[in-house]
Design a protein around this motif. Structure first.
Motif, PDB file in Angstrom:
ATOM      1  N   HIS A  85      -7.219 -40.189  13.877  1.00  0.00           N
ATOM      2  CA  HIS A  85      -8.478 -40.889  13.270  1.00  0.00           C
ATOM      3  C   HIS A  85      -8.155 -41.149  11.775  1.00  0.00           C
ATOM      4  CE1 HIS A  85     -10.489 -40.307  16.939  1.00  0.00           C
ATOM      5  NE2 HIS A  85     -10.513 -38.991  16.816  1.00  0.00           N
ATOM      6  N   SER A 117     -13.569 -41.413  16.747  1.00  0.00           N
ATOM      7  CA  SER A 117     -13.539 -42.802  16.853  1.00  0.00           C
ATOM      8  C   SER A 117     -14.546 -43.451  16.638  1.00  0.00           C
ATOM      9  CB  SER A 117     -12.726 -43.209  18.279  1.00  0.00           C
ATOM     10  OG  SER A 117     -13.439 -42.977  19.126  1.00  0.00           O
ATOM     11  N   HIS A 137      -8.805 -50.639  16.231  1.00  0.00           N
ATOM     12  CA  HIS A 137      -8.357 -50.370  17.621  1.00  0.00           C
ATOM     13  C   HIS A 137      -7.103 -50.582  17.976  1.00  0.00           C
ATOM     14  CE1 HIS A 137     -12.446 -49.938  19.501  1.00  0.00           C
ATOM     15  NE2 HIS A 137     -12.889 -51.294  18.722  1.00  0.00           N
ATOM     16  N   TYR A 180      -5.270 -47.257  17.229  1.00  0.00           N
ATOM     17  CA  TYR A 180      -5.386 -46.108  18.351  1.00  0.00           C
ATOM     18  C   TYR A 180      -4.449 -46.644  19.550  1.00  0.00           C
ATOM     19  CZ  TYR A 180      -9.868 -44.140  16.210  1.00  0.00           C
ATOM     20  OH  TYR A 180     -10.568 -43.575  15.414  1.00  0.00           O
TER      21      TYR A 180
END
Length: 198
Positions: free
Chosen positions: A18, A93, A124, A127
């Motif tokens: 994160h 998230s 995004h 991730y």
């Protein structure tokens, strides 16, 4: 309780994951970190307040409009940095995205040149990149183990979405055993054995 259920290694990995997304979002907004990358902790990000921005007003609006509490700078850093915590339960998230969206919205309204959505898109993408890397690492470990157990002198390489096992085999039966071991390690892979003349 969360730490006991999740385990220490998984907790550290979650905080790193994160933090990387939050970092990507901050960087997409053009914000600068106080601390060099090699000295940072994933649990707290000290961000330099952009010139011309009232840091106390940003913190107050984050709290009143979005219920996000951000720490102020202390001592000689008072009024110069924000301290964004990403600890324990908050390392999720949804919180990363809320933070980036809220901060971007407020900074934009205060005249800071933020393009709405860019920070969230960068997070995004972070991730997504992390998921791909983790999947490739797990795949590579399984496939490497299969190759090691089946044939010596093989190498594993990836070009785009294709995985190549390169080796010299005395006969096709050895190559077929390597292919079978790889499929057993990951049944989702499609294997083709090709002979290449020297």
């Amino acid at each position: 309780l969360l730490l006991k259920e999740e385990g220490i290694e998984n907790t550290w990995a979650r905080h790193r994951r994160h933090y990387q997304a939050l970092k990507a979002g901050f960087e997409a907004m053009g914000l600068k970190f106080l601390v060099k990358e090699e000295n940072r902790l994933p649990q707290i990000s000290a961000i330099m307040v952009p010139e011309g921005i009232n840091e106390a007003e940003v913190r107050a609006r984050l709290l009143s409009e979005f219920n996000l509490e951000v720490g102020a700078g202390l001592g000689p850093l008072a009024g110069k940095i924000w301290r964004f915590g990403l600890m324990g339960y908050t390392a999720q998230s949804a919180n990363v995205m809320l933070c980036l969206s809220a901060l971007g919205s407020i900074l934009s309204k205060m005249g800071y040149p933020v393009k709405v959505g860019e920070a969230e898109a960068a997070a995004h993408q972070s991730y997504a990149n992390q998921h791909v890397s983790a999947a490739e690492e797990a795949l590579s470990d399984a496939v490497k183990a299969a190759i090691t157990d089946t044939a010596e002198g093989c190498e594993l390489s990836r070009v785009g979405q294709q995985l190549f096992v390169v080796g010299t085999f005395d006969d096709k039966a050895v190559a077929d055993r390597v292919a079978a071991a790889i499929i057993q390690a990951d049944p989702s892979l499609e294997i083709k054995v090709a002979e290449i003349a020297e």
